[in-house]
Scaffold this active site. Structure first.
Site, PDB file in Angstrom:
ATOM      1  N   ASN A  42       2.470  -9.293  -8.346  1.00  0.00           N
ATOM      2  CA  ASN A  42       1.542  -8.149  -8.479  1.00  0.00           C
ATOM      3  C   ASN A  42       2.202  -6.894  -7.918  1.00  0.00           C
ATOM      4  OD1 ASN A  42      -0.996  -6.728  -8.779  1.00  0.00           O
ATOM      5  ND2 ASN A  42      -1.304  -6.956  -6.567  1.00  0.00           N
ATOM      6  N   ASP A 101      -4.096  -8.629  -2.602  1.00  0.00           N
ATOM      7  CA  ASP A 101      -2.864  -7.902  -2.260  1.00  0.00           C
ATOM      8  C   ASP A 101      -2.109  -8.543  -1.090  1.00  0.00           C
ATOM      9  OD1 ASP A 101      -3.518  -6.022  -4.258  1.00  0.00           O
ATOM     10  OD2 ASP A 101      -4.785  -4.917  -2.855  1.00  0.00           O
ATOM     11  N   SER A 112       4.580  -1.789  -3.448  1.00  0.00           N
ATOM     12  CA  SER A 112       5.122  -3.116  -3.140  1.00  0.00           C
ATOM     13  C   SER A 112       4.896  -4.039  -4.324  1.00  0.00           C
ATOM     14  CB  SER A 112       4.376  -3.745  -1.951  1.00  0.00           C
ATOM     15  OG  SER A 112       4.278  -2.849  -0.866  1.00  0.00           O
ATOM     16  N   HIS A 146       1.267  -3.236  -5.992  1.00  0.00           N
ATOM     17  CA  HIS A 146       0.180  -2.552  -5.274  1.00  0.00           C
ATOM     18  C   HIS A 146       0.718  -1.223  -4.736  1.00  0.00           C
ATOM     19  CE1 HIS A 146      -3.507  -2.085  -3.038  1.00  0.00           C
ATOM     20  NE2 HIS A 146      -2.788  -1.772  -1.975  1.00  0.00           N
TER      21      HIS A 146
END
Ligand code: GAR
Length: 190
Positions: free
Chosen positions: A109, A147, A138, A111
Site C-alpha cells: 500500500n 496503514d 511510504s 500512504h
C-alpha cells in the site's frame, strides 16, 4: 524481460495507478498491470485503465453481507490473473485476513505520510497542525491494521512555511508517483 502480472486496487482518482501503468511501459520494468479492482464503480482511474486495455472489475460492498464474503468474491475475480502482487493505490477499504492470507507478503500500500506517523485520513492537515518540518510518503506491506505493516520504502518531503494541506498534498503526490514504481521493483526482486 518476463514481466510479472500485478493487480492494482483503487477507490478514486487513480493517479498512482497511472504512474504504475506508465512505469510498466518501460520494457525493463519487472511488472505489468493485468487488472484493476475498485470498490467504487465511479472511480476515475477505471476509465484510465480501460483506455489502456487493462481489465477492470468493481464490486459494491453494499451487496455483500460482510467483508469476508466481499473479499472471497474479490479472490475469485483475481484468480485467473495469477497475480504476483496486489498494489493498493488509494484503495480506501480496510483489507482483512481473508484476502491477506491468500496473498501473504504480496499486498502493498502507499500512504501519504512518513509512517508510522500519521496513519489514517486527513494526513496533511494533521501534519501541519503538529508543525512538522517534513512529511512524505511510504510504501509498506499490508496487514489487517490501517496503514500498518513493514515499511518497504519512504520519501521525505520538506514542509515550507507557506504550505497548506493542498500544496503539501500536491508535493507529496509527486513523490508518491516516483516512489510506488521503485517500491514495486524492490518487492519483486525479493
Ligand atoms: C494517495 O495520496 C495515497 O497515498 C492515499 O490516497 C491517495 C490516492 O490518490 N492513500 C491513503 O491515504 C491510504 N491510507 P490517487 O487515487 O490519485 O492515487
Amino acid at each position: 524481460m518476463n514481466k510479472k502480472p500485478i493487480g492494482v486496487f483503487i477507490s478514486g482518482r487513480g493517479s498512482n495507478l497511472k504512474s504504475i501503468v506508465n512505469a510498466c511501459k518501460n520494457e525493463k520494468f519487472p511488472a505489468k498491470v493485468v487488472c484493476v479492482f475498485s470498490d467504487n464503480a465511479n472511480a476515475e482511474g477505471l476509465q484510465f485503465a480501460s483506455k489502456n486495455n487493462i481489465d477492470t472489475h468493481t464490486l459494491d460492498f453494499n451487496n455483500f453481507e460482510n467483508k469476508g464474503h466481499y473479499e472471497v468474491e474479490i479472490i475469485k475475480l483475481l484468480k485467473p490473473y495469477d497475480i504476483e502482487l496486489i498494489c493498493l493505490a488509494g484503495y480506501m477499504k480496510i483489507i482483512t485476513n481473508t484476502l491477506i492470507s491468500c496473498y501473504p507478503n504480496r499486498i502493498i500500500n502507499i500512504h501519504p505520510s512518513l509512517l508510522p506517523k500519521y496513519k489514517g485520513l486527513n494526513t496533511h492537515q494533521r501534519v501541519l497542525d503538529a508543525r512538522e518540518v517534513e512529511s512524505g510518503c511510504s510504501v509498506h506491506y499490508v496487514n489487517s491494521k490501517i496503514d500498518d505493516g513493514e515499511i518497504i520504502m519512504q520519501t521525505s518531503v520538506p514542509i515550507e512555511n507557506a504550505d497548506n494541506s493542498n500544496t503539501l498534498s500536491k508535493k507529496i503526490l509527486k513523490a508518491e508517483h516516483e516512489l510506488y514504481p521503485a517500491a514495486i521493483i524492490k518487492v519483486l526482486k525479493k
